[in-house]
Enzyme design. Sequence first.
Site, PDB file in Angstrom:
ATOM      1  N   ASN A  84      57.150  87.740   2.209  1.00 28.48           N
ATOM      2  CA  ASN A  84      56.406  88.100   1.014  1.00 28.48           C
ATOM      3  C   ASN A  84      56.013  86.829   0.278  1.00 28.48           C
ATOM      4  OD1 ASN A  84      55.317  89.827  -0.988  1.00 28.48           O
ATOM      5  ND2 ASN A  84      57.181  89.697  -2.198  1.00 28.48           N
ATOM      6  N   HIS A  86      55.321  85.414  -3.688  1.00 31.14           N
ATOM      7  CA  HIS A  86      55.572  85.719  -5.095  1.00 31.14           C
ATOM      8  C   HIS A  86      54.856  84.668  -5.952  1.00 31.14           C
ATOM      9  CE1 HIS A  86      57.754  87.486  -8.436  1.00 31.14           C
ATOM     10  NE2 HIS A  86      57.968  86.252  -8.880  1.00 31.14           N
TER      11      HIS A  86
END
Length: 173
Positions: A84, A86
């Site tokens: 992911n 961020h």
Amino acid sequence: MEHFKDSTEAEVALVLSNNPEAFVIQRADNFEIPSHIFDRNEFYNTDNILDLLNDLDIDLIVLAGFLWLIPENLIKKYNGRIINIHPAILPKFGGKGMYGDHVHHAVMGAKETEGGITIHYVNEKYDEGEYIYQAKYKIEPGDSLEVIKFKGQQLEHLHYPRIVESIIKKLPG
């Protein structure tokens, strides 16, 4: 999708989204990549997504703008193979509710002099997986929310495809 469109190393084989209005669905159509839209019940209470990934022999799951926790069945099967991005330097400004403009407002409210991005592995908690890569930008006095977002997006577009590619090259098989 743009980065890997002519790649011989990897392909974007599927786009998954819980938001039927997400621009990524149109982008997938533009690149002739299949997509699947799911709801909370399908994601958390069935193995449909896991089965779909297995059927397509997916090696790596790359998240971008996905806000739900990943269920245990996917974490277990794809342990160390879900990443992911961020929009902050973790561990600051991470966790539940810290996404998009919420992160940027928090960074501005804390009067930070640097912002940045964190690319990390995904585990069962928000933004707590092992960090893969972090990059920073300077926040100048007077930078607006839009300027801070732009600086972060520039880093995302520069680094995320490159980091994904480096992870793919390290995958077995």
